[in-house]
Design a protein around this motif. Structure first.
Motif, PDB file in Angstrom:
ATOM      1  N   GLY A  92       1.033  -1.287  -0.056  1.00 53.43           N
ATOM      2  CA  GLY A  92       0.101  -0.118  -0.042  1.00 53.43           C
ATOM      3  C   GLY A  92       0.765   1.108   0.045  1.00 53.43           C
ATOM      4  O   GLY A  92       1.952   1.228   0.048  1.00 53.43           O
ATOM      5  N   HIS A  93       0.305   2.333  -0.164  1.00 59.88           N
ATOM      6  CA  HIS A  93       0.715   3.845   0.180  1.00 59.88           C
ATOM      7  C   HIS A  93       0.432   4.522   1.523  1.00 59.88           C
ATOM      8  O   HIS A  93      -0.694   4.151   2.199  1.00 59.88           O
ATOM      9  CB  HIS A  93       0.439   4.596  -0.976  1.00 59.88           C
ATOM     10  CG  HIS A  93       0.979   4.249  -2.211  1.00 59.88           C
ATOM     11  ND1 HIS A  93       0.432   3.649  -3.304  1.00 59.88           N
ATOM     12  CD2 HIS A  93       2.278   3.927  -2.602  1.00 59.88           C
ATOM     13  CE1 HIS A  93       0.988   3.312  -4.241  1.00 59.88           C
ATOM     14  NE2 HIS A  93       2.474   3.542  -3.931  1.00 59.88           N
ATOM     15  N   SER A  94       1.200   5.104   1.764  1.00 62.17           N
ATOM     16  CA  SER A  94       0.870   5.985   3.087  1.00 62.17           C
ATOM     17  C   SER A  94       0.157   7.230   2.778  1.00 62.17           C
ATOM     18  O   SER A  94       0.325   7.828   1.739  1.00 62.17           O
ATOM     19  CB  SER A  94       2.343   6.471   3.586  1.00 62.17           C
ATOM     20  OG  SER A  94       2.239   7.199   4.662  1.00 62.17           O
ATOM     21  N   THR A  95      -0.573   7.973   3.804  1.00 62.93           N
ATOM     22  CA  THR A  95      -1.454   9.192   3.631  1.00 62.93           C
ATOM     23  C   THR A  95      -0.268  10.138   4.260  1.00 62.93           C
ATOM     24  O   THR A  95      -0.845  11.260   4.171  1.00 62.93           O
ATOM     25  CB  THR A  95      -2.478   9.057   4.389  1.00 62.93           C
ATOM     26  OG1 THR A  95      -2.396   8.867   5.750  1.00 62.93           O
ATOM     27  CG2 THR A  95      -3.616   8.155   4.022  1.00 62.93           C
ATOM     28  N   ASP A  99       6.543  10.097   4.902  1.00 55.42           N
ATOM     29  CA  ASP A  99       6.773   8.753   4.748  1.00 55.42           C
ATOM     30  C   ASP A  99       7.304   8.352   3.028  1.00 55.42           C
ATOM     31  O   ASP A  99       6.948   8.883   2.202  1.00 55.42           O
ATOM     32  CB  ASP A  99       5.588   7.802   4.818  1.00 55.42           C
ATOM     33  CG  ASP A  99       4.994   7.811   6.351  1.00 55.42           C
ATOM     34  OD1 ASP A  99       5.822   8.213   7.066  1.00 55.42           O
ATOM     35  OD2 ASP A  99       3.886   7.475   6.659  1.00 55.42           O
ATOM     36  N   ILE A 100       8.242   7.457   3.339  1.00 58.24           N
ATOM     37  CA  ILE A 100       8.563   7.112   1.867  1.00 58.24           C
ATOM     38  C   ILE A 100       7.501   6.406   0.979  1.00 58.24           C
ATOM     39  O   ILE A 100       7.567   6.489  -0.121  1.00 58.24           O
ATOM     40  CB  ILE A 100      10.008   5.984   2.026  1.00 58.24           C
ATOM     41  CG1 ILE A 100      11.138   6.646   2.530  1.00 58.24           C
ATOM     42  CG2 ILE A 100      10.306   5.317   0.657  1.00 58.24           C
ATOM     43  CD1 ILE A 100      11.724   7.718   1.696  1.00 58.24           C
ATOM     44  N   LEU A 101       6.721   5.740   1.643  1.00 61.14           N
ATOM     45  CA  LEU A 101       5.441   5.052   0.930  1.00 61.14           C
ATOM     46  C   LEU A 101       4.464   6.342   0.523  1.00 61.14           C
ATOM     47  O   LEU A 101       3.230   5.605   0.047  1.00 61.14           O
ATOM     48  CB  LEU A 101       4.926   4.015   1.658  1.00 61.14           C
ATOM     49  CG  LEU A 101       5.788   2.723   1.561  1.00 61.14           C
ATOM     50  CD1 LEU A 101       5.368   1.656   2.479  1.00 61.14           C
ATOM     51  CD2 LEU A 101       5.955   2.177   0.115  1.00 61.14           C
ATOM     52  N   TYR A 102       4.571   7.263   0.801  1.00 63.84           N
ATOM     53  CA  TYR A 102       3.437   8.390   0.166  1.00 63.84           C
ATOM     54  C   TYR A 102       3.795   8.292  -1.346  1.00 63.84           C
ATOM     55  O   TYR A 102       4.980   8.250  -1.855  1.00 63.84           O
ATOM     56  CB  TYR A 102       4.029   9.813   0.746  1.00 63.84           C
ATOM     57  CG  TYR A 102       2.783  10.756   0.441  1.00 63.84           C
ATOM     58  CD1 TYR A 102       1.540  10.794   1.098  1.00 63.84           C
ATOM     59  CD2 TYR A 102       3.306  11.532  -0.466  1.00 63.84           C
ATOM     60  CE1 TYR A 102       0.814  11.859   0.689  1.00 63.84           C
ATOM     61  CE2 TYR A 102       2.353  12.672  -0.928  1.00 63.84           C
ATOM     62  CZ  TYR A 102       1.012  12.725  -0.184  1.00 63.84           C
ATOM     63  OH  TYR A 102       0.256  13.597  -0.698  1.00 63.84           O
ATOM     64  N   PRO A 103       2.597   8.312  -2.007  1.00 61.57           N
ATOM     65  CA  PRO A 103       2.915   8.208  -3.398  1.00 61.57           C
ATOM     66  C   PRO A 103       3.116   9.659  -4.048  1.00 61.57           C
ATOM     67  O   PRO A 103       2.305  10.351  -4.126  1.00 61.57           O
ATOM     68  CB  PRO A 103       1.489   7.626  -3.844  1.00 61.57           C
ATOM     69  CG  PRO A 103       0.682   8.059  -2.887  1.00 61.57           C
ATOM     70  CD  PRO A 103       1.429   8.300  -1.489  1.00 61.57           C
TER      71      PRO A 103
END
Length: 149
Positions: A92-95, A99-103
């Motif tokens: 998934g992605h972060s909100t 975060d690195i996983l923010y799209p």
């Protein structure tokens, strides 16, 4: 070193023996995989499971060479980390934009970020935060890998 806090990772030069490969490719290759020419990166991961155990794991990370042509490389390290986390199993992605996983998907908008404009207000010194794994990124990775122990 950040990843090694959670799981052992070793860089090797033999692609045939690697679990994860990182490929710098042109925009046409990115488009053929994702359908988006300006996408900074994408990965394809294959996992083979038998008796609830992973017996084979391969992931190819494709990075758009366009992001490496910018005057600053902060965003390229962020993209590598983002795709690497996906390859390690975080789908998934972060909100949270820290975060690195923010799209972050638009390379042109992100070039603007490198000179100080990301998601309305962000000074250039703050952009340094985007290339490091956040506590949330590390905690999520830790939860994933410690769940199976």
């Amino acid at each position: 070193n950040e990843y090694n806090k959670i799981l052992p990772i070793k860089e090797i030069s033999n692609k045939a023996k690697s679990d994860i490969t990182i490929n710098i490719v042109n925009a046409d290759t990115i488009f053929s995989i994702s359908g988006e020419k300006d996408k900074p990166g994408i990965n394809r991961t294959g996992i083979k499971v038998e008796n609830n155990k992973v017996i084979e794991f391969k992931s190819d990370i494709f990075l758009n060479q366009k992001i490496f042509n910018y005057p600053m490389s902060i965003y390229s390290s962020s993209t590598i980390n983002h795709e690497f986390l996906h390859a390690l199993g975080l789908c998934g992605h972060s909100t949270s934009m820290y975060d690195i996983l923010y799209p972050r998907t638009d390379v042109n908008v992100l070039y603007g970020a490198q000179v100080g404009l990301i998601r309305k207000t962000c000074e250039l010194k703050d952009f340094e935060k985007f290339k490091q794994l956040s506590h949330r990124d590390l905690n999520t990775l830790w939860l994933l890998y410690n769940h199976w122990k």
